[in-house]
Design an enzyme around this catalytic site. Sequence first.
Site, PDB file in Angstrom:
ATOM      1  N   GLU A   1      -8.346  -5.302   5.446  1.00 21.42           N
ATOM      2  CA  GLU A   1      -7.901  -5.191   4.097  1.00 21.42           C
ATOM      3  C   GLU A   1      -7.396  -5.582   3.705  1.00 21.42           C
ATOM      4  O   GLU A   1      -7.327  -5.877   3.098  1.00 21.42           O
ATOM      5  CB  GLU A   1      -7.758  -3.197   3.858  1.00 21.42           C
TER       6      GLU A   1
ATOM      7  N   ARG B   1     -11.882  15.726   7.153  1.00 22.54           N
ATOM      8  CA  ARG B   1     -13.088  15.626   5.958  1.00 22.54           C
ATOM      9  C   ARG B   1     -14.356  15.997   6.493  1.00 22.54           C
ATOM     10  O   ARG B   1     -15.039  15.705   7.378  1.00 22.54           O
ATOM     11  CB  ARG B   1     -12.519  14.543   4.807  1.00 22.54           C
TER      12      ARG B   1
ATOM     13  N   ARG C   1      -2.907  -2.560  -3.517  1.00 21.70           N
ATOM     14  CA  ARG C   1      -4.125  -1.040  -3.300  1.00 21.70           C
ATOM     15  C   ARG C   1      -3.991  -0.468  -4.262  1.00 21.70           C
ATOM     16  O   ARG C   1      -3.084   0.770  -4.290  1.00 21.70           O
ATOM     17  CB  ARG C   1      -4.252  -0.918  -1.632  1.00 21.70           C
TER      18      ARG C   1
ATOM     19  N   ASN D   1       0.764  -1.111   0.116  1.00 23.38           N
ATOM     20  CA  ASN D   1      -0.288   0.181  -0.346  1.00 23.38           C
ATOM     21  C   ASN D   1       0.354   1.262  -0.096  1.00 23.38           C
ATOM     22  O   ASN D   1       1.771   1.192   1.075  1.00 23.38           O
ATOM     23  CB  ASN D   1      -0.206  -0.100   1.525  1.00 23.38           C
TER      24      ASN D   1
ATOM     25  N   HIS E   1     -13.251   3.030   0.097  1.00 30.88           N
ATOM     26  CA  HIS E   1     -12.675   1.491   0.868  1.00 30.88           C
ATOM     27  C   HIS E   1     -13.058   0.497   1.305  1.00 30.88           C
ATOM     28  O   HIS E   1     -14.223  -0.420   1.443  1.00 30.88           O
ATOM     29  CB  HIS E   1     -13.635   1.942   2.593  1.00 30.88           C
TER      30      HIS E   1
END
Length: 399
Positions: free
Chosen positions: A383, A240, A90, A9, A179
């Site tokens: 993940e 955010r 990823r 990643n 996600h």
Amino acid sequence: MSDHVLVINAGSSSLKYSLIDGHTGEAAASGLVERIGESESRHIHHGPDGDAEKTRAIADHEDALRGALNAFEEHGPSLTGIDLAGVGHRVVHGGSQFGAPALIDDDLVAAVTDLVPLAPLHNPANLEGIEVARRLFPDLPQVAVFDTAFHQTLPEHAYTYAVPLAWRDDHGVRRYGFHGTSHAFVSQRAAQLLDKNPADVNVIVLHLGNGCSASAVQGGRSVETSMGLTPLEGLVMGTRSGDLDPAVPAYLTRELGFTTAEVDRQLNSSSGLKGLAGANDFREVSKLRAGGDAGAQLAFDVYCHRLRKYIGAYYAVLGTVDAIAFTAGVGEHSAEVRAAALAGLGRLGISIDAERNQSASTDARFISPDDSQVAVLVVPTNEEWQIARETLAVVSRSC
Ligand code: AMP
């Protein structure tokens, strides 16, 4: 060929890696290289004999991955003794092209490069990781696993924004969702906990980490999700804003003379919990709130209220709900958020067992009473394992 996959990643100044058995999910080792490009980069390798940490100048992602490979040889497990099945990457944005993981070749790299305008911070870093790994492992199959892919099953009426045709057709302005790897993993695990086939259950997944997103998963397929063209839309997140009136940026540029880049930066980096409470880390917000801080209390209230709105909306989208699954840092650990988000929803068949909710267990588990119509679950996301197993599936098919 073993079942082991090296999962990578790559971020703009970081590289995370793990060596995972794609079948069992067992991680033989993992590591993180941070502050790439700085004079004091940090590399931590979690191997079979514990952690090894180094601080040195790491020039770029190639230097970082070479450092990781050295750490495997120095601290184990040696990669030369493992017949790696492949490397799984990823990749944040797969646009409308990628509804599934795909074997990496020059065409895929070109397609992901074309998508850079949609993910200007993430895709270039992901591509950097891909280029470096292809150079260092020229003989291994490499697979791209897209954050957006799981949400490519959204029906047209759910992914379409009500905006002019040219924006949609010529510029790809639509909801993509992110996600996806986590929503896929958690919804499948939820079905497993219910002892059912994913095709037979409807699940609302709430991924509450630094980034937060909700999804409605119907019979194993994502049919609605809260993030949109970018990860800015939807729930309140660490930094955010999530949803806001689309007129706010125009108002700020008109009234305050902000550039669009400045508005974008502040909505992504200075909003959410940080904008409301001054801290983006949920644990810090909880501490401030416990000390009576009004901003932190408001942050908690806004965060949980937004979550409830999405749960209600997705309940209506699905019609019937078998399970609600909380995951990621806040979802897995904050009993307070879970309780506040679901309080008083008994008429919808949703209830929580207070003692189960408070349990410090880190296992996937039920937090609803045994007779609850809707199962409420805490499901630790994984993940890396999902990327490893999707990589393994792609590699097996291509052999
Ligand atoms: P993630 O992106 O999944 O790593 O989640 C990070 C978020 O989870 C941060 O806001 C953390 O403060 C939050 N978090 C991690 N552990 C806990 C905890 N024990 N209680 C509440 N929040 C937590």
